[in-house]
Design an enzyme around this catalytic site. Structure first.
Site, PDB file in Angstrom:
ATOM      1  N   ARG A   5       1.037  -1.170   0.373  1.00 45.59           N
ATOM      2  CA  ARG A   5      -0.225   0.049   0.444  1.00 45.59           C
ATOM      3  C   ARG A   5       1.036   1.290   0.065  1.00 45.59           C
ATOM      4  NH1 ARG A   5      -5.612   0.478   0.839  1.00 45.59           N
ATOM      5  NH2 ARG A   5      -5.228   2.307   0.401  1.00 45.59           N
ATOM      6  N   THR A  14       4.300  -8.206   5.891  1.00 44.48           N
ATOM      7  CA  THR A  14       4.111  -9.961   5.064  1.00 44.48           C
ATOM      8  C   THR A  14       4.860  -9.605   4.501  1.00 44.48           C
ATOM      9  OG1 THR A  14       2.244  -9.637   4.856  1.00 44.48           O
ATOM     10  CG2 THR A  14       2.342 -10.808   7.097  1.00 44.48           C
TER      11      THR A  14
HETATM   12  C1  26Q Z   1      -8.863   2.609  11.053  1.00 43.69           C
HETATM   13  C2  26Q Z   1      -9.887   3.519  10.826  1.00 43.69           C
HETATM   14  C3  26Q Z   1      -9.911   4.095  10.152  1.00 43.69           C
HETATM   15  C4  26Q Z   1     -10.777   3.358   8.760  1.00 43.69           C
HETATM   16  C5  26Q Z   1     -10.103   2.957   8.381  1.00 43.69           C
HETATM   17  C6  26Q Z   1      -8.379   1.851   9.409  1.00 43.69           C
HETATM   18  C7  26Q Z   1      -8.179   1.030   9.102  1.00 43.69           C
HETATM   19  C8  26Q Z   1      -8.004   0.544   8.102  1.00 43.69           C
HETATM   20  C9  26Q Z   1      -7.128  -0.434   8.084  1.00 43.69           C
HETATM   21  C10 26Q Z   1      -6.904   0.894   9.869  1.00 43.69           C
HETATM   22  C11 26Q Z   1      -5.965  -0.303   9.551  1.00 43.69           C
HETATM   23  C12 26Q Z   1      -6.079  -1.040   8.514  1.00 43.69           C
HETATM   24  C13 26Q Z   1      -5.485  -2.209   7.802  1.00 43.69           C
HETATM   25  C14 26Q Z   1      -4.073  -2.237   8.680  1.00 43.69           C
HETATM   26  C15 26Q Z   1      -3.163  -2.842   8.179  1.00 43.69           C
HETATM   27  O1  26Q Z   1      -3.001  -4.190   6.902  1.00 43.69           O
HETATM   28  N1  26Q Z   1      -2.269  -3.127   8.612  1.00 43.69           N
HETATM   29  C16 26Q Z   1      -0.363  -4.452   9.160  1.00 43.69           C
HETATM   30  O2  26Q Z   1      -1.306  -5.328   9.256  1.00 43.69           O
HETATM   31  C17 26Q Z   1      -0.029  -6.190   8.681  1.00 43.69           C
HETATM   32  C18 26Q Z   1      -0.357  -7.660   9.349  1.00 43.69           C
HETATM   33  O3  26Q Z   1      -0.822  -8.138  10.513  1.00 43.69           O
HETATM   34  C19 26Q Z   1       0.906  -6.205   8.454  1.00 43.69           C
HETATM   35  O4  26Q Z   1       2.149  -7.010   8.335  1.00 43.69           O
HETATM   36  C20 26Q Z   1       1.774  -4.359   8.668  1.00 43.69           C
HETATM   37  O5  26Q Z   1       3.061  -4.554   9.437  1.00 43.69           O
HETATM   38  C21 26Q Z   1       0.890  -3.593   9.111  1.00 43.69           C
HETATM   39  O6  26Q Z   1       0.206  -2.264   8.199  1.00 43.69           O
END
Ligand code: 26Q
Length: 754
Positions: free
Chosen positions: A494, A600
């Site tokens: 991303r 990952t």
């Molecule tokens: C939060 C508030 C409002 C709107 C959206 C969100 C939101 C949406 C998606 C917050 C976080 C996410 C996604 C997070 C994510 O993909 N984190 C990743 O998770 C992976 C698996 O554990 C890790 O390997 C990555 O380092 C981490 O960035």
């Protein structure tokens, strides 16, 4: 050849295989797969896991299912005998983009491992009609196109399971759709995706815009609808509550069917809360238990025994908190419970205001509710968990040290090696047998060959083949020609400032200026990017713009393009990841230390024989410890330094800009006449200003050490003996990152499924 299988396929086609098109073959093989799955019993046990997640980035299912059912090569041979290509058939399947990135893909890898380990555990999520948008590039900018992935017949099975879901102003009737998750060789579980029948896809207008107030028509239209206004935020709460109320009702229904005492739920049920999006499951389950005649206090205890919470991020803006007034509008019936939970947890046991679920501004902190009312809180890599304990979530660690634990992420080797790199997978099996497919630690036995020239040459040949395939694909799909003998540096994930694609872009400028000045790199370099920016994330879109402008400038320069090429792949998704990752020489994992919880992608690259160029962040740290410092290129400031810089306000980008001529030249070039003649002045200027005056994720701090580490890596690449040995060590030591290992740890420490 398997004639029984061939005959069945012919029957399902209702005609000859020779005459069938790829689309017909896709439908027929889909039916074949459904039949075979039907033959496999569902995994059952005394205790069952419900993995609740807003995202399941499952990728295409056909090839994976054939592989896990053990008939991939048979079907491929049958098709080949009739002049057909299974890969082309797989290409007909629309990719379900039910996730953003890491968190959703992790959930998908976990389902594969849970099934393969024959553990009783289902996923619960939403049946979004449009997944994450499709990304298109026009005028060197990202455009978002709705991605409708549902089709009939498809991979989902409509069920008769429905639940009433109560909101403040209405009640809707849900419907459950099931996706079969078959494990490799054994195991069969389900992913339950909930929807309502009244969703109206024609609501979508003008790109990905729609009326956000018509909940009965838009509830499951999109994954992550724009939440920059109140209506968008309310819709997200509607979605989240819809997801968890379905999960909670399903759990209670299944427990009753099994004749289990709901008071003993913790003996029979484990819930894993995947980040804070499913957190409302806590008050919802308590509410339902109270309706079953259980007291508030006892219900809260039961739920705490059932729930585990996984944190995936330390970025403050990603920790969800909702105004009480919004929750009151959407789920008023949860408010007394949330209030009670806040009172019970905070007033009774703690006097630290930072532990309040409801803060002084009347906001409800989801992660805080999770930490009070789960029995387990985990981070996703060793460094991440350490930072949670000692920095971000410190007061909670002090209150509940026993709850905190680490579960370093993993990936399923079935998709990320066996399916995407049959050549390397075959070679490994020839060398060490096939036990590694179910016990990835066996890969360590490859170390025996680390001086075997024949083996090293073979690894190199496979990498070359995968690079040629990727180059062909990029030429066909993106219209960009690249040289498969150049060094492929791949940076796919991303788009986010903390992931620092902008630092890689500055490196490209640095090389461009060097080449223009007559200093050529020792080996031609191809930098490949891929990734989507959130539609409202302006700076991430500006970075895409810069990269696309550089792609234009660099590739069309007759001299520079001999030494340097840039590609930004459009609409990076799972299918493209499977094509591009096996082709990587250098895996770019260059986040600002302390900011990438785990990553990952880094693991997928390692498994496919790429060497990591990375900061000491997330799981990179564990990769370094496993391969040894001589088999990885690390650079940049440590997480401790970075945290210290934040705490002391000690970083000022402009000082780095002023102090280093080479940094200044790169940053200045963003608004050079060359780039301004290609790109949009406002976007490039905003990006440049940001880098000079804000640079919240400290790009300029690490730029020089990044450039020098990358140059060292490219220099070393010429020494084929050295490099191929590094590749082998990376593959051999990647076994730890199998999601099978991760799931066994979750089960051992948190779920205790039997
Ligand atoms: C939060 C508030 C409002 C709107 C959206 C969100 C939101 C949406 C998606 C917050 C976080 C996410 C996604 C997070 C994510 O993909 N984190 C990743 O998770 C992976 C698996 O554990 C890790 O390997 C990555 O380092 C981490 O960035």
């Amino acid at each position: 050849m398997d004639t029984a299988l061939e005959n069945r396929l012919t029957e399902l086609l209702g005609g000859k295989i020779d005459d069938a098109g790829d689309q017909d073959l896709y439908k027929a093989i889909l039916s074949l797969v459904k039949e075979k799955i039907g033959d496999r019993p569902e995994t059952v046990g005394n205790k069952k896991l419900y993995y609740i997640s807003a995202e399941f980035l499952i990728g295409r299912q056909l090839g994976k299912n054939l592989l896990n059912l053990g008939i991939y090569s048979q079907v491929s041979e049958i098709l080949k005998a009739h002049g057909k290509d299974l890969a082309a058939v797989e290409d007909r399947e629309p990719e379900p983009s039910l996730g953003n990135g890491g968190l959703g893909r992790l959930a998908a890898c976990f389902l594969d491992s849970i099934a393969t380990l024959d553990l009783p555990g289902d996923g619960v999520g939403l049946r979004y009609h449009f997944g994450l948008f499709k990304q298109e590039f026009r005028d060197n900018c990202q455009y978002e196109i709705p991605d409708h992935w549902l089709e009939e017949p498809g991979i989902l099975t409509k069920t008769n399971v429905t639940f009433p879901i109560i909101f403040g102003n209405m009640t809707v009737q849900s419907r459950m759709y099931d996706l079969d998750v078959v494990g490799f060789r054994k195991g069969h579980t389900k992913l339950h995706l909930f929807d309502i029948d009244s969703v109206d896809e024609s609501l979508v207008k003008d790109g990905i815009q729609f009326d956000k107030t018509l909940i009965e028509k838009n509830l499951t239209l999109f994954l992550y609808p724009d939440d920059s206004d109140k209506d968008g935020q309310l819709l997200r709460i509607y979605q989240q509550y819809f997801m968890v109320s379905n999960a909670a009702q399903l759990i209670i229904q299944e427990q009753k069917e099994l004749g289990h005492d709901l008071r003993k739920m913790a003996e029979h049920v484990a819930i894993q809360i995947n980040d804070t999006h499913p957190s409302l499951v806590i008050p919802e389950l308590i509410r339902l238990l109270i309706l079953e005649g259980i007291s508030f206090k006892e219900a809260a205890g039961i739920v705490t025994g059932v729930c585990g919470y996984t944190n995936h991020t330390i970025l403050a803006e990603a920790l969800e908190k909702w105004p009480m007034s919004y929750l009151n509008e959407v789920v008023p019936h949860l408010m007394p419970i949330i209030g009670g939970l806040d009172y019970a947890a905070v007033c009774a046991y703690h006097d630290n205001r930072n532990l309040n679920i409801i803060d002084d501004d009347g906001k409800v902190h989801m992660a805080r509710m999770d930490m009070h009312y789960s029995h387990s809180v985990n981070g996703v890599a060793a460094l991440h968990t350490k930072i949670l304990k000692h920095q971000e979530l410190r007061p909670f660690f002090e209150a509940y040290a026993e709850k905190f634990n680490n579960k370093t992420n993993g990936i399923t080797f079935r998709r990320w090696l066996m399916h995407c790199n049959t050549e390397l997978s075959g070679m490994i099996t020839d060398l060490i047998g096939e036990d590694w497919m179910e016990n990835a630690a066996e890969l360590e036995r490859l170390m025996y060959f680390h001086n075997d020239e024949g083996v090293l040459r073979h690894i190199d040949e496979i990498k070359q083949k995968k690079k040629e395939e990727a180059a062909k694909y990029i030429l066909e799909k993106e219209g960009i020609e690249i040289d498969p003998s150049s060094v492929f540096c791949i940076h796919v994930k991303r788009m986010h400032e903390y992931k620092r694609q902008q630092m890689n872009a500055l490196f490209i400028i640095y090389e461009y200026l060097n080449i223009k000045a007559g200093n050529y790199p020792v080996k031609p370099i191809t930098v490949i990017f891929g990734g989507k920016a959130a539609p409202a994330y302006i700076m991430a879109k500006n970075v895409i713009h810069l990269i696309l402008c550089l792609q234009n400038l660099v590739n069309s320069d007759p001299v520079v393009s001999k030494y340097l090429r840039v590609v930004m792949i459009q609409n990076y998704n799972i299918a493209k990841a499977e094509m591009i990752i096996p082709a990587a020489d250098i895996s770019e994992q260059i986040s600002l230390a302390s900011k990438e919880a785990s990553g990952t992608g880094n693991m997928k690259f390692m498994l496919n024989g790429a060497v990591t160029l990375g900061t000491n962040d997330g799981a990179n740290v564990e990769i370094r410890d496993l391969v040894g410092i001589e088999n990885i290129y690390t650079f940049g400031r440590s997480s401790d330094d970075v945290i210290n810089l934040y705490n002391t306000n000690g970083y000022h980008a402009i000082d780095f800009y002023n102090r280093s001529e080479s940094i200044r030249r790169c940053v200045d070039f963003i608004t050079s006449p060359e780039l301004l003649s290609i790109g949009n002045e406002q976007m490039l200027r905003d990006l440049q200003d940001n880098l000079k005056n804000k640079d919240w994720f400290m790009t300029l701090l690490d730029l020089e050490s990044y450039a020098s580490a990358k140059e060292t890596a490219v220099f070393d690449y010429q020494n084929r003996a050295k490099w191929t040995r590094m590749m082998l060590v990376n593959i051999a030591r990647s076994g730890f990152f199998s999601s099978d290992r991760t799931i066994l740890e979750y089960n051992r420490d948190i779920w205790h499924l039997r």
